[in-house]
Each structure stands twice: as C-alpha cells, then as structure tokens.
Scaffold this motif. Sequence first.
Motif, mmCIF file in Angstrom:
data_model
loop_
_atom_site.group_PDB
_atom_site.id
_atom_site.type_symbol
_atom_site.label_atom_id
_atom_site.label_comp_id
_atom_site.label_asym_id
_atom_site.label_seq_id
_atom_site.Cartn_x
_atom_site.Cartn_y
_atom_site.Cartn_z
ATOM 1 N N PRO A 227 1.006 -1.181 0.043
ATOM 2 C CA PRO A 227 0.027 0.019 0.047
ATOM 3 C C PRO A 227 1.026 1.220 -0.081
ATOM 4 C CG PRO A 227 0.139 -0.975 2.246
ATOM 5 C CD PRO A 227 0.877 -1.836 1.379
ATOM 6 N N LYS A 228 0.608 2.421 -0.767
ATOM 7 C CA LYS A 228 1.282 3.604 -0.917
ATOM 8 C C LYS A 228 0.567 4.524 0.171
ATOM 9 C CE LYS A 228 3.308 4.833 -4.742
ATOM 10 N NZ LYS A 228 4.503 4.210 -4.766
ATOM 11 N N VAL A 229 1.242 4.377 1.379
ATOM 12 C CA VAL A 229 0.277 5.286 2.449
ATOM 13 C C VAL A 229 1.363 6.017 3.340
ATOM 14 C CG1 VAL A 229 -1.505 3.302 2.789
ATOM 15 C CG2 VAL A 229 0.701 3.105 3.895
ATOM 16 N N LEU A 230 2.589 6.270 3.032
ATOM 17 C CA LEU A 230 3.453 6.905 3.710
ATOM 18 C C LEU A 230 4.131 8.047 3.322
ATOM 19 C CD1 LEU A 230 5.630 4.080 5.368
ATOM 20 C CD2 LEU A 230 3.498 4.701 6.181
ATOM 21 N N CYS A 231 4.402 9.061 3.982
ATOM 22 C CA CYS A 231 5.241 10.185 3.512
ATOM 23 C C CYS A 231 6.537 10.045 3.833
ATOM 24 C CB CYS A 231 4.334 11.500 3.640
ATOM 25 S SG CYS A 231 4.543 11.897 5.765
ATOM 26 N N LEU A 232 7.693 10.454 3.228
ATOM 27 C CA LEU A 232 9.015 10.439 3.484
ATOM 28 C C LEU A 232 9.573 11.963 3.798
ATOM 29 C CD1 LEU A 232 11.750 8.939 3.974
ATOM 30 C CD2 LEU A 232 12.182 9.535 1.771
ATOM 31 N N GLY A 233 9.678 12.404 5.199
ATOM 32 C CA GLY A 233 10.134 13.582 5.291
ATOM 33 C C GLY A 233 11.629 13.516 5.317
ATOM 34 N N THR A 234 12.189 14.587 4.967
ATOM 35 C CA THR A 234 13.538 14.615 4.487
ATOM 36 C C THR A 234 14.350 16.111 4.618
ATOM 37 O OG1 THR A 234 15.516 13.861 3.000
ATOM 38 C CG2 THR A 234 13.274 14.832 2.043
ATOM 39 N N GLY A 235 15.592 15.829 5.045
ATOM 40 C CA GLY A 235 16.378 17.198 4.679
ATOM 41 C C GLY A 235 17.755 16.608 4.329
ATOM 42 N N THR A 236 18.394 17.563 3.466
ATOM 43 C CA THR A 236 19.654 17.067 3.217
ATOM 44 C C THR A 236 20.757 18.224 2.931
ATOM 45 O OG1 THR A 236 19.416 17.892 0.672
ATOM 46 C CG2 THR A 236 18.336 15.717 1.250
ATOM 47 N N ARG A 237 22.050 17.877 2.846
ATOM 48 C CA ARG A 237 22.984 19.067 2.566
ATOM 49 C C ARG A 237 22.658 19.588 1.222
ATOM 50 N NH1 ARG A 237 27.306 15.296 4.050
ATOM 51 N NH2 ARG A 237 27.865 15.391 1.781
ATOM 52 N N LYS A 238 23.246 20.720 0.973
ATOM 53 C CA LYS A 238 22.979 21.322 -0.233
ATOM 54 C C LYS A 238 23.788 20.771 -1.390
ATOM 55 C CE LYS A 238 23.303 25.724 -2.719
ATOM 56 N NZ LYS A 238 23.509 27.320 -2.618
ATOM 57 N N ASN A 239 23.194 20.433 -2.487
ATOM 58 C CA ASN A 239 23.968 19.496 -3.647
ATOM 59 C C ASN A 239 24.569 18.426 -3.412
ATOM 60 O OD1 ASN A 239 23.292 21.739 -5.624
ATOM 61 N ND2 ASN A 239 25.007 22.758 -4.754
ATOM 62 N N LEU A 240 23.753 17.609 -2.422
ATOM 63 C CA LEU A 240 24.174 16.415 -2.204
ATOM 64 C C LEU A 240 24.349 15.448 -3.125
ATOM 65 C CD1 LEU A 240 25.192 14.243 0.170
ATOM 66 C CD2 LEU A 240 22.593 13.880 0.408
ATOM 67 N N ASP A 241 25.295 14.664 -3.638
ATOM 68 C CA ASP A 241 25.208 13.766 -4.721
ATOM 69 C C ASP A 241 24.131 12.788 -4.654
ATOM 70 O OD1 ASP A 241 27.189 12.779 -7.015
ATOM 71 O OD2 ASP A 241 26.442 10.772 -5.843
ATOM 72 N N THR A 242 23.230 12.710 -5.918
ATOM 73 C CA THR A 242 22.090 11.666 -5.805
ATOM 74 C C THR A 242 22.427 10.451 -5.428
ATOM 75 O OG1 THR A 242 21.186 13.271 -7.607
ATOM 76 C CG2 THR A 242 20.322 11.110 -7.564
ATOM 77 N N SER A 243 23.678 9.983 -5.960
ATOM 78 C CA SER A 243 23.707 8.564 -5.763
ATOM 79 C C SER A 243 23.895 8.335 -4.295
ATOM 80 C CB SER A 243 25.110 8.009 -6.504
ATOM 81 O OG SER A 243 26.143 8.560 -6.112
#
Length: 350
Positions: A227-243
């Motif tokens: 079931p698609k029922v969740l949200c993912l809260g996130t914070g990142t460093r600026k320009n963090l490498d996608t991989s």
Amino acid sequence: MNTELKTNHKQDNNTVILSLTPKGDLLNHRLKGDHYTSKIIKEHGGIMACVKACFNQVTCMVFICATGIAVRAIGKLIEDKYKDPAVLVIDEEGRYVISLLSGHLGGGNAYAKEIGKLINADPIITTSTDVNDVGSLDLLLQACHCDVPKYRDNILKINMALIKGDSIGLYCDIGPGDTSLAPNLNGFTLVEDFQTFIEMSADYKVYIGYDTRQINKLSQMDLFFIPKVLCLGTGTRKNLDTSVYFHEIATYLKGVHVHPSAIALLTSVEIKSQEPCLEALCQAWSLESLFFTVQDLESVHNEFDKSEWVLKTLGIGSVAGPSAWLASKGNMIHDGSKMKGSTFALGRIV
C-alpha cells in the motif's frame, strides 16, 4: 441536432448526465434534485461531440437513452479500465440503471446502486464477482491504497479464484480496520495473526503491507501487495550527490523495515524544493512532493531532535521530522534518523 449536456458535481466526483429526449430530460432533473448541483451546457454537433469533449474529464458518465447509443458514443474513446470513467445507462422510463463500463475501479457498480435508490430503479450489474457475491481483489487493493494497475495480472488470477470458490487467505498489516474499506470480503479468509497466516494452508494467500520483516518470510507462492500510504520527510546537505542520497534512503528504509514502494509522498522545507537529489527521487519513484515554509515547520520543530547546524542555517532545529509530522497530521511512523548527508522521518498519510 442540439444536445443538452448537464454536468453535475457530487462531493469530489464529476458526473455528466446526458439526456436526448423530453422524458429523459425529466429524469435528468429528478436526478439533479437535492443530490447534485447542475451546470447546463448547450452543445452543437450531437451526442458524439458531447461525449468526446468530456469523456476524459469526468469520473462518471450517465446516458439516459438506449444502450446501443451509449455503446456507439463511447466505443472509440475506451482505453483502459484503470483510466476510463464509470459509464451508466438508464432507460428513459427510469426502470433500470445499467453499469456499462468501469464497474469496479471506476465505481460504476456503486453509482448504479446509488442512482437506483434515488429514482427507485433496479441496478443492473454483470461483473462476475458481484453476480457471485464474492469480494474482488481490485476493490480491496483500491481500498488499501495500493497501486492497482501495477498488479493487474495477479488481480485477474485472484478474482477468478474467488469466482471458482478456491480458498484464499488474507492478511492485512496496514492498521486495524483498513480492510473494512472494501465493500465485500466474501471468499477471503481474513487472518489477524501473521504467524497463523504463514502457517495456514490455502489455494492462494494474499498479504497487504509494507513491513519487510514480514515480506521476507512469505513463500514464493504467496502474493504480496504494497500500500502507498507513507510520506517521507527529508532534509539534505546542499547539492548532495544523488547516488549518495539514494544509498542513504535505502539504508534508512532497510533499518526501519519499510518497503520503498510504500512511499507515496516526499516532503521537506520549501528551500529544498529544487534540490537535484530530491527531484531525482520524485522522478525515479513517481512520488508527489509537498514543501513547507520555515514558518510552518517552526510550529512543531521543538518536538524533534535538533541539529545546531540546521538551527543556525534555517532558524529551526529539524526538517525531516516536522515535515513528516505536518504532512501526516501527526500520524508518525518513525520520528527520524540522521545519516551523513541527509535526514529522514516517516508518517502515515492515509
């Protein structure tokens, strides 16, 4: 020929009622009553032009005419039962309401029953599971917020098994009462204990949930649906490498035993809305996104562990947890974890 197109809105649904004769118009007005608000549009070019103009814009299309007219009008517009609107046909005397197209996922059968009650007409439903008074996996998955088109082959398999009377075990691990959203569970044996589900003998077994500890214990013959029922809260460093970001997400979700397919929404602070790694995740996982202002997050950031660097930079001590909290209206699954370049938290949105 001038055709009168009447567009009615009920709650969040957009229903078009098309009538072609004086008797049909009277029935149309009966349907409108206190149950619909009506917008009347004059169309020139006949029924085909009317139907073509609105077929992909509505959730339900109701014809008050002969069934053959309706079939010819929609024939070239039909694409897929996972996309097409519900289509009903009512005879102009108002005796029968036929669910013609998208009876299950489009809600055609439910609309037919509802309108039948409004005008004291008999709903005509021919869907095999309904005729045999058994449940249907597509409606169950829809009620549990699964990505239904993704599972079309297994849906056909289980629905045929229900019609045949095969034994089907069901375990739903997304919270108490969720399966009550499905209108009919006849034919399923609902099991509340996971170990009992694992050990039970049945022709088919259906698991609905996102806990990877349980999914990994299923046999190769068991069918599982996320079931698609969740949200993912996130914070990142600026320009963090996608991989790097993708690796940290995978590590986080593995640690909290959540299947990635359960994520429906990514949420963060507004200034991160164009962060490349967040955009890449939304595209790769087909996620919706929701971004909050710093002022929004200020109202709840004290409820979560603080980062001095984030506090100094943004004026709030945390991003991932407060974002998930606001998106889920406080229905948190996991308050948050800090990785090297990012932070994550989970909330339940439906």
